[in-house]
Design an enzyme around this catalytic site. Sequence first.
Site, PDB file in Angstrom:
ATOM      1  N   HIS A  75       0.856  -1.198   0.000  1.00 47.38           N
ATOM      2  CA  HIS A  75       0.000   0.000   0.000  1.00 47.38           C
ATOM      3  C   HIS A  75       0.887   1.241   0.000  1.00 47.38           C
ATOM      4  O   HIS A  75       1.628   1.477   0.945  1.00 47.38           O
ATOM      5  CB  HIS A  75      -0.925   0.008   1.221  1.00 47.38           C
ATOM      6  CG  HIS A  75      -2.100  -0.903   1.069  1.00 47.38           C
ATOM      7  ND1 HIS A  75      -3.356  -0.609   1.551  1.00 47.38           N
ATOM      8  CD2 HIS A  75      -2.224  -2.105   0.457  1.00 47.38           C
ATOM      9  CE1 HIS A  75      -4.186  -1.594   1.247  1.00 47.38           C
ATOM     10  NE2 HIS A  75      -3.523  -2.519   0.599  1.00 47.38           N
ATOM     11  N   TYR A 204      -9.401   6.259   6.740  1.00 45.69           N
ATOM     12  CA  TYR A 204      -9.658   6.626   8.131  1.00 45.69           C
ATOM     13  C   TYR A 204     -10.603   7.814   8.078  1.00 45.69           C
ATOM     14  O   TYR A 204     -10.231   8.866   7.548  1.00 45.69           O
ATOM     15  CB  TYR A 204      -8.361   7.038   8.842  1.00 45.69           C
ATOM     16  CG  TYR A 204      -7.386   5.907   9.077  1.00 45.69           C
ATOM     17  CD1 TYR A 204      -6.572   5.421   8.057  1.00 45.69           C
ATOM     18  CD2 TYR A 204      -7.258   5.336  10.343  1.00 45.69           C
ATOM     19  CE1 TYR A 204      -5.663   4.396   8.292  1.00 45.69           C
ATOM     20  CE2 TYR A 204      -6.344   4.311  10.582  1.00 45.69           C
ATOM     21  CZ  TYR A 204      -5.548   3.844   9.548  1.00 45.69           C
ATOM     22  OH  TYR A 204      -4.653   2.826   9.777  1.00 45.69           O
ATOM     23  N   PRO A 296      -5.753   0.895  18.204  1.00 48.46           N
ATOM     24  CA  PRO A 296      -5.405   0.415  16.860  1.00 48.46           C
ATOM     25  C   PRO A 296      -5.331   1.494  15.783  1.00 48.46           C
ATOM     26  O   PRO A 296      -4.976   1.190  14.644  1.00 48.46           O
ATOM     27  CB  PRO A 296      -6.544  -0.569  16.539  1.00 48.46           C
ATOM     28  CG  PRO A 296      -7.671  -0.151  17.403  1.00 48.46           C
ATOM     29  CD  PRO A 296      -7.084   0.445  18.635  1.00 48.46           C
ATOM     30  N   LYS A 300      -0.204   0.113  14.941  1.00 49.87           N
ATOM     31  CA  LYS A 300       1.142  -0.071  15.484  1.00 49.87           C
ATOM     32  C   LYS A 300       1.312  -1.297  16.392  1.00 49.87           C
ATOM     33  O   LYS A 300       2.438  -1.645  16.753  1.00 49.87           O
ATOM     34  CB  LYS A 300       1.568   1.187  16.282  1.00 49.87           C
ATOM     35  CG  LYS A 300       1.839   2.388  15.408  1.00 49.87           C
ATOM     36  CD  LYS A 300       3.109   2.189  14.583  1.00 49.87           C
ATOM     37  CE  LYS A 300       3.264   3.200  13.480  1.00 49.87           C
ATOM     38  NZ  LYS A 300       3.268   2.658  12.132  1.00 49.87           N
ATOM     39  N   TYR A 394       3.658   6.515  10.094  1.00 49.46           N
ATOM     40  CA  TYR A 394       2.793   5.412   9.663  1.00 49.46           C
ATOM     41  C   TYR A 394       3.621   4.272   9.058  1.00 49.46           C
ATOM     42  O   TYR A 394       3.354   3.100   9.335  1.00 49.46           O
ATOM     43  CB  TYR A 394       1.754   5.924   8.653  1.00 49.46           C
ATOM     44  CG  TYR A 394       0.597   4.971   8.467  1.00 49.46           C
ATOM     45  CD1 TYR A 394      -0.485   4.973   9.358  1.00 49.46           C
ATOM     46  CD2 TYR A 394       0.560   4.055   7.420  1.00 49.46           C
ATOM     47  CE1 TYR A 394      -1.547   4.097   9.208  1.00 49.46           C
ATOM     48  CE2 TYR A 394      -0.493   3.176   7.255  1.00 49.46           C
ATOM     49  CZ  TYR A 394      -1.547   3.210   8.154  1.00 49.46           C
ATOM     50  OH  TYR A 394      -2.600   2.335   8.014  1.00 49.46           O
TER      51      TYR A 394
HETATM   52  C1  PHB Z   1      -7.069  -3.744  10.224  1.00 45.17           C
HETATM   53  O1  PHB Z   1      -6.923  -4.045   9.037  1.00 45.17           O
HETATM   54  O2  PHB Z   1      -7.633  -4.501  11.016  1.00 45.17           O
HETATM   55  C2  PHB Z   1      -6.534  -2.434  10.677  1.00 45.17           C
HETATM   56  C3  PHB Z   1      -5.842  -1.635   9.802  1.00 45.17           C
HETATM   57  C4  PHB Z   1      -5.369  -0.412  10.196  1.00 45.17           C
HETATM   58  C5  PHB Z   1      -5.583   0.021  11.490  1.00 45.17           C
HETATM   59  C6  PHB Z   1      -6.260  -0.796  12.392  1.00 45.17           C
HETATM   60  C7  PHB Z   1      -6.751  -2.027  11.990  1.00 45.17           C
HETATM   61  O3  PHB Z   1      -5.137   1.235  11.873  1.00 45.17           O
END
Ligand code: PHB
Length: 403
Positions: A75, A204, A296, A300, A394
């Site tokens: 990604h 997000y 989450p 991280k 990130y």
């Molecule tokens: C997930 O794919 O479960 C996931 C991805 C990014 C995040 C949190 C969870 O920041």
Amino acid sequence: MKHLETQVAIIGAGPSGLLLGQLLARQGISNIILERVTGDYVLGRVRAGILEQGFVDLVREAGVADRMDEEGASHEGFNISIDDRSVRIDLKKLTGGDVVVCYGQTEITKDLMESRAALELVTFYEASDVDLQDVTAASPSVTFVHEGEDYELKCDYIAGCDGFHGISRQTIPEQLRVEHERVYPFGWLGLLSDTPPVSHELIYSKTSRGFALASQRSATRSRYYIQVPLSDQVEDWSDERFWEEFKKRLPKRAAEKLVTGPSIEKSIAPLRSFICEPMQYGKLFLVGDAAHIVPPTGAKGLNLAASDVSTLYKILRRVYLEDDKECITQYSEIALRRVWHGERFSWWMTNMLHNFDDMESLDLKGQTFERFMDSELSYYLASEAGQKVIAEQYVGLPYEDLA
Ligand code: PHB
Ligand code: APR
């Protein structure tokens, strides 16, 4: 009582314990893993799946990267949207070439378990009453019960990879332990479904209804989340109700493309920041969730576990291959420096992206905190410098070498 011996006793067969065990075994350093539950139970937990380059490199070094390299998706960016305004964080451009890999933690765990079994490395699943003995003595040991039999495992070092609810952390005397904690006033409701992801990159999304995240496991499997009050139960959320609410929290262009379907898994996770200092006591090293938890939002959790593993791996290699026992005192300081950066980033992303309107946060009214965070987020997103700050964290800060 049965007696066993190994160089490194590893408590917990989550990703931390399995990855460490695999790396050590490849250097000829013997290890035995003790795990409280069954392998299937471990694999049944649905966790995140965004891997930093440092993690990817470590999995390659461990020799278990074949499936990750084939099936994992690179990604190059992700999106942050505020209501309907979306900003793409171009990871590759902003960091000068770094990306993240999307590959589920469950898959990594499975690959590690299969490799461990193929190499005939010893793992005791369903080990109960695991107890650490003499961790400050020259030769510590771990006692446990397996299939009704009492065991004593003598070792040189113990890696406490037993997660947040494990027993290793409690072995550090309370007066030597400082625990930092923030529990957030909301949780994430996650849903996994065999539907094509709504976007090929993660979204997000901050809205007045609360936060949402569109993530994925593959081109045909989606992982979606919404912020929910802590008082909500998963039973309160039928699939229909989830989809309806999730759609309202996506930017319009994405919402139009949303494909819904039955859930494979649905669960609510509370959000917590937690750090235990120090991460070492005598011959015991805490690794991963045993020492720290992140919310989450910054993806991280697994990545911080990986940098701990990397640091401990470097130390144990030096101990056994270069006969330098002094270097073990470096573990906690090196590991914690990176942990605090990851914790701060996860806390910051959580604060900026969630809705705090109805909540009391620190000494501020929820609404006031919310306004500060709105301003902070739009400030960072408005400039390349701000986006760069987000991007380089990130993709993951560099791993530190031993002194
Ligand atoms: C997930 O794919 O479960 C996931 C991805 C990014 C995040 C949190 C969870 O920041
Ligand atoms: N004895 C033996 N094993 C134990 C004990 C115990 N007393 N207590 C817990 N365990 C096991 C758990 O059953 C679990 O399988 O330790 C393992 C810890 O695994 P994780 O919780 O997955 O922790 P870790 O390996 O550090 O992985 C970190 O997992 O929790 C996510 O967000 C986190 O992605 C990050 C990653």
